[in-house]
Design a protein around this motif. Structure first.
Motif, PDB file in Angstrom:
ATOM      1  N   LEU A   1       8.885   2.981   8.240  1.00  0.00           N
ATOM      2  CA  LEU A   1       8.179   2.231   7.202  1.00  0.00           C
ATOM      3  C   LEU A   1       8.740   2.489   5.809  1.00  0.00           C
ATOM      4  O   LEU A   1       8.504   1.704   4.886  1.00  0.00           O
ATOM      5  CB  LEU A   1       6.688   2.576   7.234  1.00  0.00           C
TER       6      LEU A   1
ATOM      7  N   ARG B   1      10.868  -0.397   3.746  1.00  0.00           N
ATOM      8  CA  ARG B   1      10.344  -1.633   3.146  1.00  0.00           C
ATOM      9  C   ARG B   1      10.124  -1.432   1.650  1.00  0.00           C
ATOM     10  O   ARG B   1       9.695  -0.344   1.241  1.00  0.00           O
ATOM     11  CB  ARG B   1       9.043  -2.043   3.824  1.00  0.00           C
TER      12      ARG B   1
ATOM     13  N   ARG C   1       5.667  -3.540   9.193  1.00  0.00           N
ATOM     14  CA  ARG C   1       4.246  -3.216   9.123  1.00  0.00           C
ATOM     15  C   ARG C   1       4.006  -1.983   9.989  1.00  0.00           C
ATOM     16  O   ARG C   1       4.756  -1.725  10.934  1.00  0.00           O
ATOM     17  CB  ARG C   1       3.383  -4.375   9.616  1.00  0.00           C
TER      18      ARG C   1
ATOM     19  N   GLU D   1      -3.750  -3.024  14.607  1.00  0.00           N
ATOM     20  CA  GLU D   1      -3.041  -3.619  13.470  1.00  0.00           C
ATOM     21  C   GLU D   1      -3.659  -3.105  12.169  1.00  0.00           C
ATOM     22  O   GLU D   1      -4.412  -3.789  11.477  1.00  0.00           O
ATOM     23  CB  GLU D   1      -3.106  -5.142  13.546  1.00  0.00           C
TER      24      GLU D   1
ATOM     25  N   GLU E   1      -2.831   0.176   8.988  1.00  0.00           N
ATOM     26  CA  GLU E   1      -2.032   1.292   8.504  1.00  0.00           C
ATOM     27  C   GLU E   1      -2.911   2.471   8.114  1.00  0.00           C
ATOM     28  O   GLU E   1      -2.506   3.355   7.350  1.00  0.00           O
ATOM     29  CB  GLU E   1      -1.132   0.848   7.356  1.00  0.00           C
TER      30      GLU E   1
END
Length: 219
Positions: free
Chosen positions: A68, A71, A77, A124, A126
């Protein structure tokens, strides 16, 4: 013993790995490497690493496998995953076991004759907070439905982390002179990584990246 009435497929060459001991072994085997612990990398360019503290490293090749941390520009994601480590002496499981279920993609992996890992949720989110009661109950109930003796198991650990995933959930592999990128391995990083690294090095025309003494690593 598995629950009666179960049917399944045998995958003779299916792999399994214990990630924590594997990480320790990889670290121990990286002789001559210079480690930059807890030193974040802001940018990876051909032959260059730019650190968040303003420092810079340059060399023949830079390898970007930051998950991650890559990004942007990669549209990554984080997908939350939780696993449970259970203790049950003489559980009898000798190979990984996956439950095909419309809701739960649960696996059971033996670590020893008395230890089993049950995973993994796929959320889904974080959120990095501790494992939720709902996830723990669903994972353990699904596992116990396959291996009824787990009702007497003891809970050793509850772990969670985020998997780096791209919109199509497929790995990202890229090379250009001086730069290799590998990311987005989602649920299958440990088992896919060796084959993907081999493919990446082959595509880039490299037999090996460097001698150990030439490596700079920033976990």
């Amino acid at each position: 013993m598995l629950a009666p009435g179960l049917r399944g497929w045998l995958l003779p060459r299916e792999g399994l790995i214990a990630p924590i001991p594997a990480m320790a072994a990889l670290h121990a085997g990286a002789e001559g490497a210079r480690w930059h612990w807890a030193r974040a990398v802001d940018q990876v360019l051909p032959g260059e690493l730019h650190f968040a503290d303003g420092g810079r490293w340059s060399g023949d090749w830079a390898v970007d496998a930051r998950g991650l941390g890559a990004r942007p520009p990669l549209p990554l994601r984080g997908v939350r995953g939780e696993i449970i480590t259970l203790s049950l002496a003489g559980h009898g499981l000798r190979r990984p076991l996956r439950l095909l279920h419309p809701r739960h993609r649960v696996y059971l992996v033996p670590r020893s004759d008395s230890e089993i890992v049950v995973g993994a949720s796929e959320i889904e989110s974080e959120d990095r907070s501790p494992v939720s009661l709902r996830s723990a109950v669903e994972l353990m109930a699904a596992a116990q439905s396959v291996l009824p003796s787990l009702s007497e198991a003891r809970i050793l650990r509850l772990d969670r982390h985020l998997r780096p995933a791209l919109p199509d959930n497929l790995p990202f592999v890229h090379h250009e002179p001086g730069l290799l990128r590998l990311n987005g391995l989602y649920r299958h990083g440990w088992l896919l990584a060796p084959a993907l690294v081999e493919r990446l090095l082959g595509d880039a025309g490299l037999a090996t990246l460097a001698e150990p003494a030439d490596l700079e690593m920033s976990p």
